[in-house]
Design an enzyme around this catalytic site. Structure first.
Site, PDB file in Angstrom:
ATOM      1  N   ASN A 152      12.678 -17.687 -38.107  1.00 44.28           N
ATOM      2  CA  ASN A 152      13.151 -16.510 -37.361  1.00 44.28           C
ATOM      3  C   ASN A 152      12.579 -16.404 -35.947  1.00 44.28           C
ATOM      4  O   ASN A 152      13.232 -15.867 -35.062  1.00 44.28           O
ATOM      5  CB  ASN A 152      12.926 -15.225 -38.153  1.00 44.28           C
ATOM      6  CG  ASN A 152      11.476 -14.931 -38.398  1.00 44.28           C
ATOM      7  OD1 ASN A 152      10.658 -15.846 -38.528  1.00 44.28           O
ATOM      8  ND2 ASN A 152      11.128 -13.669 -38.466  1.00 44.28           N
ATOM      9  N   GLU A 250       1.024 -15.457 -43.447  1.00 48.04           N
ATOM     10  CA  GLU A 250       1.735 -14.300 -42.887  1.00 48.04           C
ATOM     11  C   GLU A 250       3.032 -14.184 -43.664  1.00 48.04           C
ATOM     12  O   GLU A 250       3.905 -15.050 -43.545  1.00 48.04           O
ATOM     13  CB  GLU A 250       2.029 -14.532 -41.399  1.00 48.04           C
ATOM     14  CG  GLU A 250       0.802 -14.725 -40.532  1.00 48.04           C
ATOM     15  CD  GLU A 250      -0.059 -13.488 -40.440  1.00 48.04           C
ATOM     16  OE1 GLU A 250       0.450 -12.384 -40.708  1.00 48.04           O
ATOM     17  OE2 GLU A 250      -1.238 -13.620 -40.112  1.00 48.04           O
TER      18      GLU A 250
HETATM   19  P1  NAP Z   1      10.495 -19.302 -46.440  1.00 47.88           P
HETATM   20  O1  NAP Z   1      11.769 -19.641 -47.125  1.00 47.88           O
HETATM   21  O2  NAP Z   1       9.354 -18.860 -47.246  1.00 47.88           O
HETATM   22  O3  NAP Z   1      10.128 -20.611 -45.585  1.00 47.88           O
HETATM   23  C1  NAP Z   1       9.018 -20.644 -44.724  1.00 47.88           C
HETATM   24  C2  NAP Z   1       8.611 -22.094 -44.514  1.00 47.88           C
HETATM   25  O4  NAP Z   1       8.144 -22.623 -45.767  1.00 47.88           O
HETATM   26  C3  NAP Z   1       9.772 -22.987 -44.089  1.00 47.88           C
HETATM   27  O5  NAP Z   1       9.304 -24.019 -43.242  1.00 47.88           O
HETATM   28  C4  NAP Z   1      10.226 -23.568 -45.433  1.00 47.88           C
HETATM   29  O6  NAP Z   1      10.965 -24.751 -45.281  1.00 47.88           O
HETATM   30  C5  NAP Z   1       8.891 -23.773 -46.103  1.00 47.88           C
HETATM   31  N1  NAP Z   1       8.967 -23.870 -47.565  1.00 47.88           N
HETATM   32  C6  NAP Z   1       9.892 -23.357 -48.410  1.00 47.88           C
HETATM   33  N2  NAP Z   1       9.587 -23.670 -49.701  1.00 47.88           N
HETATM   34  C7  NAP Z   1       8.450 -24.404 -49.664  1.00 47.88           C
HETATM   35  C8  NAP Z   1       7.621 -25.019 -50.661  1.00 47.88           C
HETATM   36  N3  NAP Z   1       7.914 -24.952 -51.955  1.00 47.88           N
HETATM   37  N4  NAP Z   1       6.527 -25.687 -50.256  1.00 47.88           N
HETATM   38  C9  NAP Z   1       6.202 -25.762 -48.955  1.00 47.88           C
HETATM   39  N5  NAP Z   1       6.954 -25.220 -47.954  1.00 47.88           N
HETATM   40  C10 NAP Z   1       8.050 -24.528 -48.307  1.00 47.88           C
HETATM   41  O7  NAP Z   1      10.725 -18.188 -45.342  1.00 47.88           O
HETATM   42  P2  NAP Z   1      11.870 -18.111 -44.243  1.00 47.88           P
HETATM   43  O8  NAP Z   1      13.157 -17.738 -44.901  1.00 47.88           O
HETATM   44  O9  NAP Z   1      11.837 -19.303 -43.367  1.00 47.88           O
HETATM   45  O10 NAP Z   1      11.329 -16.871 -43.380  1.00 47.88           O
HETATM   46  C11 NAP Z   1      11.527 -15.557 -43.779  1.00 47.88           C
HETATM   47  C12 NAP Z   1      10.277 -14.967 -44.398  1.00 47.88           C
HETATM   48  O11 NAP Z   1       9.176 -15.137 -43.516  1.00 47.88           O
HETATM   49  C13 NAP Z   1      10.410 -13.472 -44.605  1.00 47.88           C
HETATM   50  O12 NAP Z   1       9.889 -13.119 -45.854  1.00 47.88           O
HETATM   51  C14 NAP Z   1       9.568 -12.888 -43.488  1.00 47.88           C
HETATM   52  O13 NAP Z   1       9.071 -11.599 -43.743  1.00 47.88           O
HETATM   53  C15 NAP Z   1       8.484 -13.907 -43.367  1.00 47.88           C
HETATM   54  N6  NAP Z   1       7.862 -13.844 -42.044  1.00 47.88           N
HETATM   55  C16 NAP Z   1       6.613 -13.299 -41.952  1.00 47.88           C
HETATM   56  C17 NAP Z   1       6.018 -13.160 -40.696  1.00 47.88           C
HETATM   57  C18 NAP Z   1       4.652 -12.529 -40.544  1.00 47.88           C
HETATM   58  O14 NAP Z   1       4.091 -12.608 -39.459  1.00 47.88           O
HETATM   59  N7  NAP Z   1       4.116 -11.915 -41.579  1.00 47.88           N
HETATM   60  C19 NAP Z   1       6.697 -13.605 -39.558  1.00 47.88           C
HETATM   61  C20 NAP Z   1       7.955 -14.164 -39.712  1.00 47.88           C
HETATM   62  C21 NAP Z   1       8.537 -14.286 -40.957  1.00 47.88           C
HETATM   63  P3  NAP Z   1      12.579 -24.649 -45.279  1.00 47.88           P
HETATM   64  O15 NAP Z   1      12.958 -23.840 -44.110  1.00 47.88           O
HETATM   65  O16 NAP Z   1      13.010 -26.042 -45.181  1.00 47.88           O
HETATM   66  O17 NAP Z   1      12.957 -24.013 -46.585  1.00 47.88           O
END
Ligand code: NAP
Length: 498
Positions: A152, A250
């Site tokens: 994002n 995060e």
């Molecule tokens: P996500 O699906 O959890 O993915 C985050 C990262 O982890 C991506 O690079 C993803 O790769 C990777 N990933 C997914 N499954 C994995 C696994 N089993 N092992 C290792 N890595 C894995 O999250 P997203 O959809 O990209 O982002 C949205 C989420 O991020 C929301 O929940 C949002 O609240 C959170 N977020 C938090 C913050 C903060 O500062 N707290 C900031 C921004 C976003 P792929 O993309 O290839 O699946």
């Protein structure tokens, strides 16, 4: 035309070891502008080894902090020159409006400058160790830090983590999201152009379940710094835990926006709109629950509904567009499903609640900005993070009720409080169980200010001195300054130490 994006390991652009690629789609048009190499577990290992070699031979770690800061400042200057080009790429890969991406990227050089300054001003400490010893506690870099980032804010989140890690003298291996891998690869090359030695910054695009998994399970990491969903965070932290690798995480959020009765209604509605719909609602701190004093609820909802339904949805490269598409088809389906379930569970959709119609929306993953009322703890939408352009609005009866509703969430990332009464603003902020509270504002961030969540929203924080320190470990040097001879085993008759 499709452009190839390769892995970046040890200063070289290389294809993945099995030649596999995946495509990145433009969320506004469905086109596939990039074919990206998909890092295998062997590539992950090669990237970590590259980072370890660079760390162990001291090519970056042993560069004096002042010179490291100079390199980071040069990178900041190069980044400033290329912001428009990089902002456009971000818009093409994730669909956020060019206007937003430019505004966000213009801030990013500040992270390199801030952490360069922190590295130069960081001081060793000297605890009191008694009369005969001098104790110096040094902060030393830790090794190879794995960065797993979401789609994002591809560059902002990479930059937050990377600036602290590099300023402290570490190497990094970055696994960007499969939906936003292009700009992080370019960033690695920009850093090398500025003078970061080859091998220090390695980027391994790939899928989470393959590349990300291999990185999070690798015992060669000194730390894992993750941003993403809470459930992914649990999996990654468990993987890293097997090798006792520390994790900063995060995670998700469902930020409340508390609007008290003394606000200027139009200004507060503009604030809630900003909180809820920046990035098409796809931010971790999205204002996802707007809690409004019952005495102004009707007027506020009327003002907000008017603003929500007037948002201009469209081509994210057009500077007049106020909201772009969602990042992917899956994300749009998840959003539509959350709204449909809310409807079925008795909620009222005040605005939006569907994909827009019209030729300009046919090929992209657009969803209308959506405002929902009549939602409470019995409905899924109250607790669930949608991560889309959907927010709910509910009334509260008094301050205590507002705080209780705001804290009724598994998440604890951020909140905003809107009131002109200073005592109430502070009182309410102190009672909120979350890591970031804005008063009469939302979304503001600074490299010096900690960013991290309570409860299921995370572990540790980004930004500020704590983030720098988390990229170091302490070494305690204990120096004997006494001129007397000490020989414990010389004589049992010497009972001074008994
Ligand atoms: P996500 O699906 O959890 O993915 C985050 C990262 O982890 C991506 O690079 C993803 O790769 C990777 N990933 C997914 N499954 C994995 C696994 N089993 N092992 C290792 N890595 C894995 O999250 P997203 O959809 O990209 O982002 C949205 C989420 O991020 C929301 O929940 C949002 O609240 C959170 N977020 C938090 C913050 C903060 O500062 N707290 C900031 C921004 C976003 P792929 O993309 O290839 O699946």
């Amino acid at each position: 035309m499709t452009e190839k994006i390769l892995l970046h390991i040890n200063g070289q652009d290389v294809p993945s070891s099995d030649g596999a690629v995946f495509s990145v789609k433009n969320p506004a048009t469905g086109e596939e502008p990039y074919a990206v190499s998909h890092a295998t577990p062997d590539d992950v290992d090669a990237a970590i080894q590259s980072g370890q070699r660079a760390f162990e031979d001291g090519r970056w770690r042993d560069v004096p902090a002042r010179e490291r800061a100079r390199v980071l400042n040069r990178a900041a200057a190069l980044l400033t020159e290329r912001i428009d080009e990089l902002a456009r790429l971000e818009t093409v890969q994730i669909g956020r409006t060019l206007r937003e991406m430019r505004a966000q990227l213009r801030r990013l050089p500040e992270w390199l400058e801030y952490f360069g300054a922190v590295a130069q001003t960081a001081e060793d400490t000297g605890p009191n160790f008694g009369a005969e010893h001098l104790n110096v506690v040094r902060r030393v870099p830790i090794g190879v830090i794995g960065l797993i980032t979401p789609w994002n804010h591809p560059l902002l989140i990479t930059m937050k983590k990377l600036s602290a890690a590099l300023a402290a003298g570490n190497s990094v291996v970055i696994k960007p999201s499969e939906l936003g891998p292009v700009v992080p690869v370019l960033l690695a090359k920009l850093l090398e152009e500025a003078g970061v030695p080859a091998g220090v910054v390695n980027v391994i695009p790939g899928l989470g379940r393959t590349t990300g998994k291999a990185l999070s399970e690798h015992p060669g990491l000194a730390k894992l710094d993750f941003t993403g969903g809470t459930e992914t965070g649990r999996v990654i932290a468990a993987n890293a835990g097997h090798s006792l690798i520390p994790v900063t995480a995060e995670l998700g959020g469902k930020a409340p926006v508390l609007v008290f009765e003394d606000v200027d209604i139009n200004r507060a509605a503009a604030g809630a709109l900003f909180a809820a719909f920046i990035a098409t609602g796809q931010t971790c701190v999205q204002g996802a629950r707007i809690l409004v004093d019952r005495r102004i609820y009707g007027d506020f909802v009327e003002a907000l509904t008017k603003r929500v339904s007037a948002l201009r949805l469209g081509d994210p490269l057009d500077l007049q567009t106020q909201m772009g598409p969602m990042v992917s088809e899956a994300q749009r389906e998840k959003t539509a499903d959350a709204v449909n379930r809310a409807r079925a569970q008795g909620a009222t959709v005040l605005s939006g609640g569907r994909a827009p119609e019209g030729q300009q929306y046919e090929r992209g993953w657009f969803y209308e900005p959506t405002l929902v009322a009549d939602v409470g703890p019995l409905q899924d939408l109250w607790y669930e993070e949608v991560f889309g352009p959907v927010t709910l609005v509910v009334p509260f009866d008094n301050e205590a009720d507002a705080i209780q509703q705001a804290n009724d969430s598994p998440f604890g990332l951020a909140a905003s409080v809107w009131t002109q009464e200073i005592g109430r603003a502070i009182r309410v902020s102190k009672a909120l169980q979350c890591g970031i509270v804005w008063i009469n504002d939302h979304h503001r961030i600074d490299p010096a200010s900690p960013w991290g969540g309570f409860k299921d929203s995370g572990l540790g924080s980004e930004n500020g001195l704590d983030a720098y320190n988390a990229c170091t470990k302490k070494q305690s040097l204990i120096i004997n300054t006494s001129d007397s001879h000490f020989d414990w085993f010389a004589s049992v008759e010497d009972l001074r130490y008994s």
